[in-house]
Write a protein that holds these residues in place. Structure first.
Motif, PDB file in Angstrom:
ATOM      1  N   VAL A 267      72.353 -16.704  48.964  1.00  0.00           N
ATOM      2  CA  VAL A 267      71.256 -16.191  49.786  1.00  0.00           C
ATOM      3  C   VAL A 267      70.630 -17.335  50.598  1.00  0.00           C
ATOM      4  CG1 VAL A 267      68.946 -15.203  49.656  1.00  0.00           C
ATOM      5  CG2 VAL A 267      70.779 -14.174  48.350  1.00  0.00           C
ATOM      6  N   LEU A 268      70.435 -18.476  49.932  1.00  0.00           N
ATOM      7  CA  LEU A 268      69.874 -19.640  50.648  1.00  0.00           C
ATOM      8  C   LEU A 268      70.808 -20.095  51.769  1.00  0.00           C
ATOM      9  CD1 LEU A 268      68.373 -21.830  47.760  1.00  0.00           C
ATOM     10  CD2 LEU A 268      67.211 -20.160  49.229  1.00  0.00           C
ATOM     11  N   ALA A 269      72.109 -20.031  51.482  1.00  0.00           N
ATOM     12  CA  ALA A 269      73.089 -20.438  52.497  1.00  0.00           C
ATOM     13  C   ALA A 269      73.007 -19.516  53.720  1.00  0.00           C
ATOM     14  CB  ALA A 269      74.496 -20.417  51.902  1.00  0.00           C
ATOM     15  N   ARG A 270      72.777 -18.242  53.455  1.00  0.00           N
ATOM     16  CA  ARG A 270      72.628 -17.291  54.578  1.00  0.00           C
ATOM     17  C   ARG A 270      71.391 -17.648  55.407  1.00  0.00           C
ATOM     18  NH1 ARG A 270      75.956 -12.938  54.438  1.00  0.00           N
ATOM     19  NH2 ARG A 270      77.015 -12.596  52.455  1.00  0.00           N
TER      20      ARG A 270
ATOM     21  N   LEU B 283      70.855 -10.754  61.308  1.00  0.00           N
ATOM     22  CA  LEU B 283      71.284 -12.150  61.446  1.00  0.00           C
ATOM     23  C   LEU B 283      70.334 -13.151  60.798  1.00  0.00           C
ATOM     24  CD1 LEU B 283      72.543 -12.120  65.156  1.00  0.00           C
ATOM     25  CD2 LEU B 283      73.920 -12.073  63.056  1.00  0.00           C
ATOM     26  N   LYS B 284      69.052 -12.840  60.807  1.00  0.00           N
ATOM     27  CA  LYS B 284      68.082 -13.841  60.366  1.00  0.00           C
ATOM     28  C   LYS B 284      67.588 -13.535  58.948  1.00  0.00           C
ATOM     29  CE  LYS B 284      63.674 -15.896  61.798  1.00  0.00           C
ATOM     30  NZ  LYS B 284      63.967 -17.248  61.327  1.00  0.00           N
ATOM     31  N   TRP B 285      67.943 -14.422  58.029  1.00  0.00           N
ATOM     32  CA  TRP B 285      67.550 -14.260  56.623  1.00  0.00           C
ATOM     33  C   TRP B 285      66.369 -15.170  56.326  1.00  0.00           C
ATOM     34  CZ3 TRP B 285      70.772 -11.883  52.463  1.00  0.00           C
ATOM     35  CH2 TRP B 285      71.784 -11.063  53.007  1.00  0.00           C
ATOM     36  N   ASN B 286      65.413 -14.614  55.616  1.00  0.00           N
ATOM     37  CA  ASN B 286      64.211 -15.357  55.265  1.00  0.00           C
ATOM     38  C   ASN B 286      63.930 -15.124  53.786  1.00  0.00           C
ATOM     39  OD1 ASN B 286      61.869 -16.769  55.584  1.00  0.00           O
ATOM     40  ND2 ASN B 286      61.364 -15.736  57.521  1.00  0.00           N
ATOM     41  N   VAL B 287      64.058 -16.171  52.997  1.00  0.00           N
ATOM     42  CA  VAL B 287      63.974 -16.003  51.539  1.00  0.00           C
ATOM     43  C   VAL B 287      62.688 -16.638  51.012  1.00  0.00           C
ATOM     44  CG1 VAL B 287      65.199 -16.394  49.354  1.00  0.00           C
ATOM     45  CG2 VAL B 287      66.490 -16.171  51.493  1.00  0.00           C
ATOM     46  N   TRP B 288      61.984 -15.956  50.117  1.00  0.00           N
ATOM     47  CA  TRP B 288      60.762 -16.512  49.515  1.00  0.00           C
ATOM     48  C   TRP B 288      61.141 -17.480  48.394  1.00  0.00           C
ATOM     49  CZ3 TRP B 288      57.573 -14.874  44.954  1.00  0.00           C
ATOM     50  CH2 TRP B 288      56.337 -15.564  44.945  1.00  0.00           C
ATOM     51  N   LYS B 289      60.692 -18.732  48.529  1.00  0.00           N
ATOM     52  CA  LYS B 289      61.072 -19.747  47.551  1.00  0.00           C
ATOM     53  C   LYS B 289      59.862 -20.425  46.916  1.00  0.00           C
ATOM     54  CE  LYS B 289      63.294 -21.679  51.021  1.00  0.00           C
ATOM     55  NZ  LYS B 289      63.328 -20.641  52.066  1.00  0.00           N
ATOM     56  N   ASP B 290      58.679 -19.996  47.351  1.00  0.00           N
ATOM     57  CA  ASP B 290      57.467 -20.714  46.983  1.00  0.00           C
ATOM     58  C   ASP B 290      56.929 -20.232  45.627  1.00  0.00           C
ATOM     59  OD1 ASP B 290      55.241 -22.271  47.137  1.00  0.00           O
ATOM     60  OD2 ASP B 290      54.136 -20.901  48.463  1.00  0.00           O
ATOM     61  N   PHE B 291      57.734 -20.434  44.582  1.00  0.00           N
ATOM     62  CA  PHE B 291      57.281 -20.008  43.245  1.00  0.00           C
ATOM     63  C   PHE B 291      57.884 -20.952  42.207  1.00  0.00           C
ATOM     64  CE2 PHE B 291      61.052 -17.541  44.436  1.00  0.00           C
ATOM     65  CZ  PHE B 291      61.910 -17.812  43.383  1.00  0.00           C
ATOM     66  N   GLU B 292      57.281 -20.942  41.018  1.00  0.00           N
ATOM     67  CA  GLU B 292      57.810 -21.726  39.899  1.00  0.00           C
ATOM     68  C   GLU B 292      58.956 -20.942  39.263  1.00  0.00           C
ATOM     69  OE1 GLU B 292      57.331 -24.743  38.343  1.00  0.00           O
ATOM     70  OE2 GLU B 292      56.351 -25.105  40.297  1.00  0.00           O
ATOM     71  N   PRO B 293      60.184 -21.475  39.274  1.00  0.00           N
ATOM     72  CA  PRO B 293      61.289 -20.721  38.664  1.00  0.00           C
ATOM     73  C   PRO B 293      61.068 -20.534  37.159  1.00  0.00           C
ATOM     74  CG  PRO B 293      62.112 -22.518  40.022  1.00  0.00           C
ATOM     75  CD  PRO B 293      60.640 -22.739  39.879  1.00  0.00           C
ATOM     76  N   THR B 294      61.482 -19.395  36.662  1.00  0.00           N
ATOM     77  CA  THR B 294      61.432 -19.133  35.219  1.00  0.00           C
ATOM     78  C   THR B 294      62.858 -18.909  34.725  1.00  0.00           C
ATOM     79  OG1 THR B 294      61.107 -16.770  35.632  1.00  0.00           O
ATOM     80  CG2 THR B 294      59.112 -18.092  35.353  1.00  0.00           C
ATOM     81  N   PRO B 295      63.107 -19.121  33.416  1.00  0.00           N
ATOM     82  CA  PRO B 295      64.485 -19.035  32.913  1.00  0.00           C
ATOM     83  C   PRO B 295      65.040 -17.602  32.954  1.00  0.00           C
ATOM     84  CG  PRO B 295      63.057 -20.191  31.354  1.00  0.00           C
ATOM     85  CD  PRO B 295      62.163 -19.581  32.380  1.00  0.00           C
ATOM     86  N   VAL B 296      66.292 -17.521  33.378  1.00  0.00           N
ATOM     87  CA  VAL B 296      66.992 -16.227  33.391  1.00  0.00           C
ATOM     88  C   VAL B 296      67.006 -15.630  31.989  1.00  0.00           C
ATOM     89  CG1 VAL B 296      69.267 -15.157  33.710  1.00  0.00           C
ATOM     90  CG2 VAL B 296      68.410 -16.794  35.405  1.00  0.00           C
ATOM     91  N   GLN B 297      67.227 -16.506  30.993  1.00  0.00           N
ATOM     92  CA  GLN B 297      67.389 -15.961  29.636  1.00  0.00           C
ATOM     93  C   GLN B 297      66.103 -15.345  29.090  1.00  0.00           C
ATOM     94  OE1 GLN B 297      67.697 -18.538  26.186  1.00  0.00           O
ATOM     95  NE2 GLN B 297      68.384 -20.171  27.550  1.00  0.00           N
ATOM     96  N   ASP B 298      64.956 -15.794  29.584  1.00  0.00           N
ATOM     97  CA  ASP B 298      63.702 -15.150  29.151  1.00  0.00           C
ATOM     98  C   ASP B 298      63.682 -13.693  29.601  1.00  0.00           C
ATOM     99  OD1 ASP B 298      63.058 -17.603  28.247  1.00  0.00           O
ATOM    100  OD2 ASP B 298      61.259 -17.894  29.496  1.00  0.00           O
ATOM    101  N   TYR B 299      64.161 -13.494  30.823  1.00  0.00           N
ATOM    102  CA  TYR B 299      64.221 -12.139  31.390  1.00  0.00           C
ATOM    103  C   TYR B 299      65.214 -11.281  30.610  1.00  0.00           C
ATOM    104  CZ  TYR B 299      65.360  -8.502  34.876  1.00  0.00           C
ATOM    105  OH  TYR B 299      65.589  -7.310  35.514  1.00  0.00           O
ATOM    106  N   ILE B 300      66.379 -11.857  30.362  1.00  0.00           N
ATOM    107  CA  ILE B 300      67.453 -11.131  29.670  1.00  0.00           C
ATOM    108  C   ILE B 300      67.036 -10.790  28.234  1.00  0.00           C
ATOM    109  CG2 ILE B 300      69.835 -11.368  28.788  1.00  0.00           C
ATOM    110  CD1 ILE B 300      69.832 -11.070  31.811  1.00  0.00           C
ATOM    111  N   LYS B 301      66.493 -11.794  27.550  1.00  0.00           N
ATOM    112  CA  LYS B 301      66.206 -11.628  26.109  1.00  0.00           C
ATOM    113  C   LYS B 301      65.050 -10.659  25.848  1.00  0.00           C
ATOM    114  CE  LYS B 301      69.130 -14.750  24.325  1.00  0.00           C
ATOM    115  NZ  LYS B 301      69.363 -16.109  23.969  1.00  0.00           N
ATOM    116  N   ALA B 302      64.217 -10.443  26.853  1.00  0.00           N
ATOM    117  CA  ALA B 302      63.061  -9.558  26.661  1.00  0.00           C
ATOM    118  C   ALA B 302      63.449  -8.083  26.688  1.00  0.00           C
ATOM    119  CB  ALA B 302      62.011  -9.840  27.734  1.00  0.00           C
ATOM    120  N   GLN B 303      64.671  -7.784  27.144  1.00  0.00           N
ATOM    121  CA  GLN B 303      65.037  -6.380  27.368  1.00  0.00           C
ATOM    122  C   GLN B 303      66.097  -5.890  26.395  1.00  0.00           C
ATOM    123  OE1 GLN B 303      65.913  -5.581  31.543  1.00  0.00           O
ATOM    124  NE2 GLN B 303      64.661  -7.357  32.129  1.00  0.00           N
ATOM    125  N   GLY B 304      65.829  -4.752  25.782  1.00  0.00           N
ATOM    126  CA  GLY B 304      66.761  -4.164  24.815  1.00  0.00           C
ATOM    127  C   GLY B 304      68.134  -3.889  25.390  1.00  0.00           C
TER     128      GLY B 304
END
Lengths: 383, 302
Positions: free
Chosen positions: B287-290, B242-263
């Motif tokens: 996830v945040l809504a949960r 029932l209890k969701w706890n999400v780690w949010k204490d970080f600087e977001p990085t772009p999704v596309q950097d992650y995608i583009k780095a991988q073959g």
């Protein structure tokens, strides 16, 4: 204490007497009463065991594999589709050399759905490396469970007990109930040094190259060969303790028999009644029940059958594209050593009654002047 | 995120058979540091059935029972029961499976064990495909990825299965995600799990440089970016799901950097990458809504 109980409950009482520590099972007709009574026995504290009520037969056997790997006595029971779902893990239990005992209530395999007996479920697991013992009465069933643990733990191979659905599983008979205290001198609590233990760390079952795997399989065959003597010895010792022994095979009025009918399971009882009747008519006929199917008792079977003029094998199973499975085995036991005609009969598939009339028909056909087909004769097929 | 001290004791030795940069291997090393020597592993078919080392050798200082592909959770259930009946209530039984053995073929046994609340830790090291057999898609493979069974002309079109939601629905006492890029968090979660009775499920993000067409030295960096790009949120689910706890204490990085780095994502168009970015954002918001919803349920620990 004597009690009138059903075959399935004879299994449960056998487990109760064997000081089993982990049970895991999934319900399937006609096995259900085995696990229902075991659940009650565990709940009432009559058995000091954990009962893991899993979501499939595959998980039932893997849970028992895990428990056995921890070094405790473990048990499961199933039928037909359940046994087939376990197939992969049947192999796993053998490769891991775990002394598990499993009761399989013989049931025909679908489709079409059938809940009635035949032997194709257990016999299709012939080559996985489990010992297979076919029981005929409720007393034998209870006693064989106790014997099976002792055999399994001696040779480090799993043992499968086999019972006919309904004809045995749901038939009530008088059974001399074994108590755990009574059984303990015969079957002491199980312990093994080969087990998963954080104090003595090993990796079990990791990748073996062709350089190692081959020998491990050789050792399984050697253990299986050794088990033939172990089964006999355990049975003899059981007899000393409890006054009952069952043998690898059970010949009946075979000494001067010209014709011998080879049977297994409950068909053996019906056949004996027919033998008596035919003996009264002056016919020299006998029967041979094969109780232990794996390891196959080649020598014992040869000994009994080599004196006959004709052998008829009654199979409640069929290996499609070949013949009855007991027929194949009996034939291979006699091959090259005698030229006695061996005739195969298929009957009782899918729970069709194998009545005295059916057995008589088989006997008459086998003995008749008009030679039947050598390999395969279907009895009672509606055409 | 509460970082733990890195224990110095090692339960994994050299001589294992992993590829360079293998996330699964790092995951095991950290998990065992957290759990300690009284741990017994159950490993189904997966990379780790090879990484362990060839018979009769092993690279781990704790016992391992290898089992069939779909059988990690059920074997672990039996092993735990057997140990307890032998009087050993202390040993932690850790089922250690890949994503195929968890999301796909092993989900039935896992669901059964979780429903029974078996007293085991089940860990999925997720490298997002069947890597041991040579990079075939699993239901943990992300949208857009190439694998040998999802060639670029027909790349994976369906989203990754939401395993945490599935496990939360089983009302088990502890669920967490972790990443090999955040070893102290990973260790803290395993230590927390060790103290809890019942089924504990830990999902570790474990990059596979071989299968992702990635330089081995980028393995940890990719695991880190998966978290900071919000593709793989670090979270805990307690209070029986029932209890969701999400780690949010970080600087977001772009999704596309992650995608583009991988073959494995190289074939994707900018438009397709934009589609993935949209999905990532939606899932993050879900996830945040949960987590927010947990706060409205009466009686939960704050």
């Amino acid at each position: 204490m004597k009690k009138v109980i059903m075959g399935n409950h004879a299994v449960s009482y056998g487990v109760r007497a064997s000081d089993v520590k982990v049970i895991s099972a999934y319900p399937i007709t006609p096995q259900t009463q085995v696990v229902e009574l075991l659940s009650e026995m565990c709940a009432d504290g009559e058995i000091d065991a954990k009962f893991i009520k899993v979501e499939s037969e595959h998980s039932a056997l893997t849970a028992v594999v895990g428990a056995s790997a921890a070094g405790v006595r473990s048990f499961t029971a199933t039928s037909a589709q359940g046994l087939l779902l376990m197939h992969e893990i049947l192999h796993w239990a053998v490769g891991a050399r775990l002394p598990i005992v499993l009761a399989n209530i013989n049931r025909a395999v679908g489709p079409p759905w059938s809940i009635w007996t035949d032997q194709n479920d257990s016999l299709s697991q012939r080559d996985v490396g489990w010992l297979q013992i076919y029981c005929e009465s409720n007393q034998e069933t209870q006693d064989t469970i106790v014997q099976a643990f002792k055999i399994a733990e001696t040779v480090k191979l799993p043992v499968m007990l086999v019972l006919d659905a309904f004809f045995l599983s749901h038939t009530f008979e008088i059974v001399d109930i074994l108590e755990a205290e009574q059984v303990r001198p015969f079957l002491p609590p199980y312990s093994t040094e080969v087990r998963v233990d954080v104090e003595d760390s090993h990796s079990f079952g990791n990748l073996a190259s062709p350089d190692g795997y081959f020998e491990l399989r050789y050792m399984i065959q050697k253990a299986m060969e050794q088990s033939r003597e172990v089964v006999k010895e355990v049975d003899r010792e059981f007899g000393e303790h409890f006054g009952r022994s069952y043998g690898l095979i059970q010949p009946y009025r075979c000494d001067d028999a010209e014709t011998i009918l080879v049977t297994s399971g409950t068909v053996a009882s019906t056949t004996r009644a027919v033998i008596d009747q035919m003996r009264d008519e002056g016919i020299k006929i006998g029967s041979l029940k094969i109780r232990v199917f794996r390891p196959f008792p080649f020598e014992e079977v040869f000994e009994v059958l080599s004196g006959a003029k004709k052998v008829a094998v009654i199979d409640r199973n069929i290996s499609f594209g070949h013949h009855g499975i007991f027929f194949q085995e009996v034939k291979s036991a006699l091959y090259g050593r005698t030229d006695i005609p061996i005739i195969g009969f298929i009957t009782g598939i899918g729970g069709r009654d194998v009545t005295p009339t059916v057995i008589r028909e088989i006997a008459d056909k086998a003995m008749g002047d008009e030679s039947p087909e050598r390999e395969i004769n279907w009895i009672g097929v509606k055409r | 995120m509460k970082p733990a001290k890195m224990p110095t004791e090692e339960f994994m030795t050299s001589g294992h058979l992993a590829c360079q940069g293998c996330g699964a291997t790092q995951a095991m090393r950290f998990a065992l540091k957290a759990l300690g020597p009284k741990t017994a592993l159950v490993i189904p078919a997966c990379c780790w059935s090879v990484i362990d080392g060839p018979f009769p050798h092993t690279s781990l200082k704790v016992p391992i029972f290898h089992t069939a592909f779909e059988a990690a959770a059920s074997t672990a259930s039996g092993l735990k029961a057997g140990l307890e009946m032998r009087g050993d209530t202390e040993t932690i039984v850790l089922a250690w499976a890949g994503d195929g053995g968890t999301f796909d073929i092993g989900i039935q046994a896992l669901s059964g064990a979780a429903e029974r609340n078996e007293n085991i830790i089940y860990c999925c090291y997720d490298n997002e495909a069947y890597m041991n057999t040579g990079i075939q898609r699993s239901s943990a493979t992300p949208v857009g990825a190439w694998t040998t069974t999802t060639p670029t002309a027909h790349y994976k079109k369906r989203p990754k299965k939401k395993m945490i939601d599935i496990m939360a629905a089983h009302s088990i006492p502890y669920i967490a995600t972790a990443s090999v890029a955040f070893p102290q968090d990973l260790i803290a979660k395993f230590r927390k799990a060790r103290q809890i009775q019942g089924t504990r499920f830990i999902h570790i993000f474990a990059p596979c440089p071989t299968g992702w067409k990635l330089a081995p030295e980028l393995s940890v960096s990719m695991a880190s970016q998966a978290v900071t790009s919000r593709i793989f949120p670090l979270l805990e689910v307690t209070e029986n799901g029932l209890k969701w706890n999400v780690w949010k204490d970080f600087e977001p990085t772009p999704v596309q950097d992650y995608i583009k780095a991988q073959g494995r994502f190289r074939h994707l168009s900018d438009e397709e990458v934009a589609g993935i970015e949209k999905d990532v954002e939606r899932n993050w918001q879900e996830v945040l809504a949960r987590e927010k919803l947990s706060a409205t349920i009466p009686g939960l620990d704050p």
